[in-house]
Scaffold this motif. Structure first.
Motif, mmCIF file in Angstrom:
data_model
loop_
_atom_site.group_PDB
_atom_site.id
_atom_site.type_symbol
_atom_site.label_atom_id
_atom_site.label_comp_id
_atom_site.label_asym_id
_atom_site.label_seq_id
_atom_site.Cartn_x
_atom_site.Cartn_y
_atom_site.Cartn_z
ATOM 1 N N PRO A 1 8.725 7.448 -1.967
ATOM 2 C CA PRO A 1 10.201 7.384 -1.983
ATOM 3 C C PRO A 1 10.746 5.972 -1.835
ATOM 4 O O PRO A 1 11.923 5.733 -2.108
ATOM 5 C CB PRO A 1 10.585 8.262 -0.776
ATOM 6 N N LYS A 2 9.904 5.032 -1.421
ATOM 7 C CA LYS A 2 10.370 3.656 -1.190
ATOM 8 C C LYS A 2 10.031 2.727 -2.353
ATOM 9 O O LYS A 2 10.242 1.514 -2.241
ATOM 10 C CB LYS A 2 9.745 3.111 0.094
ATOM 11 N N ALA A 3 9.526 3.264 -3.454
ATOM 12 C CA ALA A 3 9.051 2.413 -4.548
ATOM 13 C C ALA A 3 10.171 1.545 -5.111
ATOM 14 O O ALA A 3 9.983 0.339 -5.344
ATOM 15 C CB ALA A 3 8.435 3.279 -5.653
ATOM 16 N N ALA A 4 11.350 2.134 -5.328
ATOM 17 C CA ALA A 4 12.468 1.366 -5.900
ATOM 18 C C ALA A 4 12.915 0.257 -4.951
ATOM 19 O O ALA A 4 13.220 -0.859 -5.387
ATOM 20 C CB ALA A 4 13.629 2.301 -6.227
ATOM 21 N N ASP B 1 10.401 -2.689 -5.098
ATOM 22 C CA ASP B 1 10.585 -3.509 -6.300
ATOM 23 C C ASP B 1 11.845 -4.359 -6.185
ATOM 24 O O ASP B 1 11.873 -5.514 -6.635
ATOM 25 C CB ASP B 1 10.669 -2.614 -7.539
ATOM 26 N N GLU B 2 12.900 -3.799 -5.591
ATOM 27 C CA GLU B 2 14.155 -4.542 -5.437
ATOM 28 C C GLU B 2 13.977 -5.728 -4.494
ATOM 29 O O GLU B 2 14.441 -6.846 -4.775
ATOM 30 C CB GLU B 2 15.243 -3.606 -4.913
ATOM 31 N N ILE B 3 13.292 -5.506 -3.371
ATOM 32 C CA ILE B 3 13.053 -6.599 -2.422
ATOM 33 C C ILE B 3 12.194 -7.676 -3.068
ATOM 34 O O ILE B 3 12.468 -8.880 -2.945
ATOM 35 C CB ILE B 3 12.368 -6.050 -1.154
ATOM 36 N N ALA B 4 11.143 -7.259 -3.778
ATOM 37 C CA ALA B 4 10.264 -8.231 -4.424
ATOM 38 C C ALA B 4 11.027 -9.073 -5.444
ATOM 39 O O ALA B 4 10.824 -10.294 -5.537
ATOM 40 C CB ALA B 4 9.095 -7.508 -5.094
ATOM 41 N N ALA B 5 11.919 -8.436 -6.208
ATOM 42 C CA ALA B 5 12.698 -9.178 -7.203
ATOM 43 C C ALA B 5 13.592 -10.226 -6.536
ATOM 44 O O ALA B 5 13.734 -11.348 -7.035
ATOM 45 C CB ALA B 5 13.530 -8.210 -8.039
ATOM 46 N N LYS B 6 14.192 -9.881 -5.392
ATOM 47 C CA LYS B 6 15.037 -10.844 -4.681
ATOM 48 C C LYS B 6 14.218 -11.973 -4.068
ATOM 49 O O LYS B 6 14.758 -13.049 -3.790
ATOM 50 C CB LYS B 6 15.841 -10.123 -3.598
ATOM 51 N N GLU C 1 0.846 -1.194 0.000
ATOM 52 C CA GLU C 1 0.000 0.000 0.000
ATOM 53 C C GLU C 1 0.885 1.249 0.000
ATOM 54 O O GLU C 1 1.508 1.567 1.010
ATOM 55 C CB GLU C 1 -0.926 -0.017 1.219
ATOM 56 N N PRO C 2 0.960 1.966 -1.114
ATOM 57 C CA PRO C 2 1.824 3.148 -1.210
ATOM 58 C C PRO C 2 1.218 4.329 -0.467
ATOM 59 O O PRO C 2 0.051 4.300 -0.050
ATOM 60 C CB PRO C 2 1.881 3.409 -2.713
ATOM 61 N N PRO C 3 1.983 5.418 -0.279
ATOM 62 C CA PRO C 3 1.420 6.637 0.326
ATOM 63 C C PRO C 3 0.249 7.156 -0.508
ATOM 64 O O PRO C 3 0.334 7.233 -1.735
ATOM 65 C CB PRO C 3 2.598 7.620 0.321
ATOM 66 N N GLN C 4 -0.848 7.517 0.161
ATOM 67 C CA GLN C 4 -2.058 7.914 -0.556
ATOM 68 C C GLN C 4 -2.972 8.703 0.359
ATOM 69 O O GLN C 4 -2.810 8.698 1.587
ATOM 70 C CB GLN C 4 -2.793 6.671 -1.067
ATOM 71 N N LEU D 1 9.926 -5.449 4.384
ATOM 72 C CA LEU D 1 10.004 -4.074 3.882
ATOM 73 C C LEU D 1 10.470 -3.127 4.978
ATOM 74 O O LEU D 1 11.292 -2.230 4.728
ATOM 75 C CB LEU D 1 8.637 -3.624 3.361
ATOM 76 N N PHE D 2 9.975 -3.320 6.200
ATOM 77 C CA PHE D 2 10.374 -2.453 7.301
ATOM 78 C C PHE D 2 11.852 -2.617 7.620
ATOM 79 O O PHE D 2 12.564 -1.620 7.848
ATOM 80 C CB PHE D 2 9.530 -2.757 8.540
ATOM 81 N N LEU D 3 12.345 -3.847 7.626
ATOM 82 C CA LEU D 3 13.761 -4.068 7.933
ATOM 83 C C LEU D 3 14.661 -3.390 6.903
ATOM 84 O O LEU D 3 15.770 -2.943 7.242
ATOM 85 C CB LEU D 3 14.060 -5.566 7.970
ATOM 86 N N VAL D 4 14.202 -3.277 5.677
ATOM 87 C CA VAL D 4 15.033 -2.687 4.624
ATOM 88 C C VAL D 4 14.888 -1.171 4.566
ATOM 89 O O VAL D 4 15.858 -0.449 4.307
ATOM 90 C CB VAL D 4 14.679 -3.318 3.262
ATOM 91 N N THR D 5 13.696 -0.645 4.831
ATOM 92 C CA THR D 5 13.430 0.771 4.565
ATOM 93 C C THR D 5 13.348 1.630 5.818
ATOM 94 O O THR D 5 13.139 2.844 5.695
ATOM 95 C CB THR D 5 12.112 0.917 3.782
#
Length: 587
Positions: free
Chosen positions: A270-273, A276-281, A254-257, A489-493
């Motif tokens: 700001p966390k979109a990239a 996507d990077e986490i999802a790809a891994k 759920e993005p900012p909205q 996502l939280f651990l990364v961002t």
């Protein structure tokens, strides 16, 4: 003029232009690599034009001459097709037979066990009679079935090519002033007649389990405001339709909205990239987007209003434009297209009321024609009629080709109308949305870590919520505890201690369901620091429980182990009582 097996093209050039520059123009025009073809003065392959600095006048090439191009491989199209890296599911389906095999009919077949007749011969995957007689009938053949239709026949698709629609004036026309002062038939885009698309790029959307959708709907249940999210998952084979593709949804981000009961506004993320990077891994990709359009009817029994139907609309023009925008951002790689892409697999899911006044999930895509109109900014929504779009009119700043659609008049005759306004059902492709009988779980955690960007509900992602989450986890498996998309996502961002560069091993463990890899990462300094931060903010990390995130019985902290400073999180050597970084006491 240059003649090739694919046809003849005119190459604009000057007498002073070098042969090397001319050959580069030829390569760009025909879609070849620099060494994938040869150009000759004569049809019998004599007088080859080499890449050199001699001018065309010295080579006795003048205006109007016919040159002959021969590809270095057996097929001129193969050179430009093989360079496209298609998705894994497309590569897999391209290797499949795809034919629809039928058993011997006991009443109509009069041949032996090894024979075949018209009543039992295998059907092609694009056979419309077969698709229409399925239960329920299939209105759209799969994209790969459509490719088989194009590449079948005696020529085996030698001349098959998928062309992307363009609504813009072609650049480089020198015979007249630029628009709006001039235009000609060479640079003018063709008029568009809207047709209902006969194929679709995705044939089914499946949520892995009901929990994914329920957690997304919780926001509307608690606030009454609408919500939007991005679907992350993977593309797999859909076996109910010949050569079909299924989009499997494993998580919703759920993005900012800003959401209110009757509208939604997406904010910059700001966390979109990073997402996507986490999802790809994790072996996932962004497969679509989802939004709610719900209005409560009776809160006592939990019913919602049936808003979207044949008497109103299924997708509004504004939603079609948004879907087209997202599909243009996620094009589908295709080897049969000169541009290297054609269409999109990005899907749209609407959570809305159904005929039974319960929440239903409806899947859609918009057609390739709609994608072109949106990409070239030719389509607008109507303010007072959400079911109608409007094709822009040409202006001095932009030329817009005429857009038409066909419908029946009151006498039943086919009549062509100008798309001002335009019924959006000509642009929509519906997709079945399902849930499996046996739930699947890419992320196996039984606890619920707070979802991002829900501060309005008081659900925040911070180390206090992480400490609470870990203290509530009763699983003895560390992998099950950290196997949560929103937790990763939280651990990364997070801003306190982002683990973007050191979490690769944990992501591999979640992707492959490998407990040993997860235990190896758990022993790292990063996780020890995370636990110290959790204890600092006042929560109770699960390491203080009998069984928890540590994966075993808890033991008292040893004075012979490295310790993290409670004030600056610096990892200090054992046996010291003051932090080497900030000089504050250990306790």
């Amino acid at each position: 003029r240059v003649q090739s097996p694919d046809g003849m093209r005119k190459i604009p050039s000057t007498k002073r232009e070098t042969a090397a520059a001319f050959l580069k123009k030829v390569a760009k025009e025909f879609g070849f690599n620099s060494n994938g073809f040869s150009v000759y003065l004569n049809r019998n392959k004599t007088g080859e034009i080499l890449s050199q600095n001699k001018t065309l006048s010295l080579l006795k090439i003048k205006h109007g001459d016919m040159l002959f191009l021969f590809p270095s491989t057996s097929s001129s199209s193969g050179e430009k097709m093989d360079t496209v890296q298609e998705d894994e599911i497309d590569q897999y389906l391209a290797k499949q037979d795809g034919k629809i095999y039928r058993n011997k009919d006991p009443q109509l077949c009069r041949h032996g066990a090894l024979g075949k007749c018209v009543h039992c011969v295998p059907l092609e995957p694009f056979d419309e009679d077969y698709l229409n007689h399925l239960d329920p009938p299939v209105k759209h053949m799969s994209f790969h079935a459509n490719l088989r239709k194009l590449t079948g026949g005696a020529d085996k698709g030698k001349f098959a090519a998928l062309e992307n629609i363009s609504c813009k004036i072609k650049s480089g026309c020198e015979g007249h002033p630029p628009w709006p002062d001039g235009i000609c038939t060479k640079c003018q885009p063709s008029a568009i007649t809207l047709n209902r698309q006969k194929y679709r790029h995705v044939d089914n959307i499946m949520f892995e389990n009901h929990t994914i959708a329920d957690r997304f709907l919780d926001f509307w249940r608690k606030t009454g405001s609408q919500r939007v999210g991005y679907l992350y998952g993977r593309y797999t084979e859909h076996k109910d339709i010949p050569l079909g593709i299924r989009a499997e949804v494993a998580a919703i981000y759920e993005p900012p909205q800003v959401g209110v009961p009757n509208s939604l506004e997406l904010l910059e993320d700001p966390k979109a990239a990073a997402v996507d990077e986490i999802a790809a891994k994790l072996g996932l990709c962004k497969v679509g987007w989802i939004f709610t359009d719900l209005l409560s009817e009776d809160t006592r029994i939990g019913t919602v209003r049936y808003l979207r139907n044949q008497d109103s609309y299924y997708l509004s023009a504004e939603e079609c434009i948004t879907s087209g925008y997202f599909q243009n951002q996620h094009p589908n790689p295709c080897r049969l297209s000169r541009d290297g892409f054609f269409g999109s697999k990005f899907v749209t899911v609407v959570a809305t009321g159904g005929p039974d006044n319960q929440v239903h999930f409806e899947g859609y895509q918009v057609s390739n024609q709609c994608m072109a109109l949106v990409r070239d900014e030719c389509l607008l929504p109507c303010k007072d009629a959400p079911e109608l779009g409007y094709a822009k009119e040409s202006s001095p700043e932009q030329y817009v080709p005429d857009v038409f659609f066909k419908d029946k008049d009151k006498f039943g005759n086919d009549v062509t109308f100008l798309a001002r306004p335009l019924p959006v059902e000509y642009l929509i492709i519906d997709i079945t949305t399902t849930f499996p009988k046996d739930p699947q779980y890419t992320f196996t955690s039984t606890q619920r870590f707070p979802i991002e960007n829900r501060d309005i509900l008081g659900e925040t992602q911070d180390f206090h919520s992480l400490a609470t989450y870990l203290s509530q986890c009763s699983s003895t498996s560390f992998l099950d505890i950290v196997s949560d998309f929103h937790l990763l996502l939280f651990l990364v961002t997070n801003e306190v201690m982002p683990l973007r560069d050191s979490i690769g091993l944990l992501l591999d463990a979640v992707k492959t369901s490998n407990e040993d890899l997860a235990q190896t990462w758990k022993k790292s300094e990063q996780w020890a620091t995370i636990e110290q931060l959790c204890s600092t903010v006042g929560g109770q990390p699960s390491s203080s429980l009998g069984y928890g995130a540590m994966g075993g019985a808890s033991v008292p902290a040893s004075s012979s182990a490295m310790w993290s400073c409670l004030h600056c999180t610096f990892m200090n050597q054992p046996g010291t009582e003051h932090c080497e970084m900030c000089s504050l006491p250990r306790s």
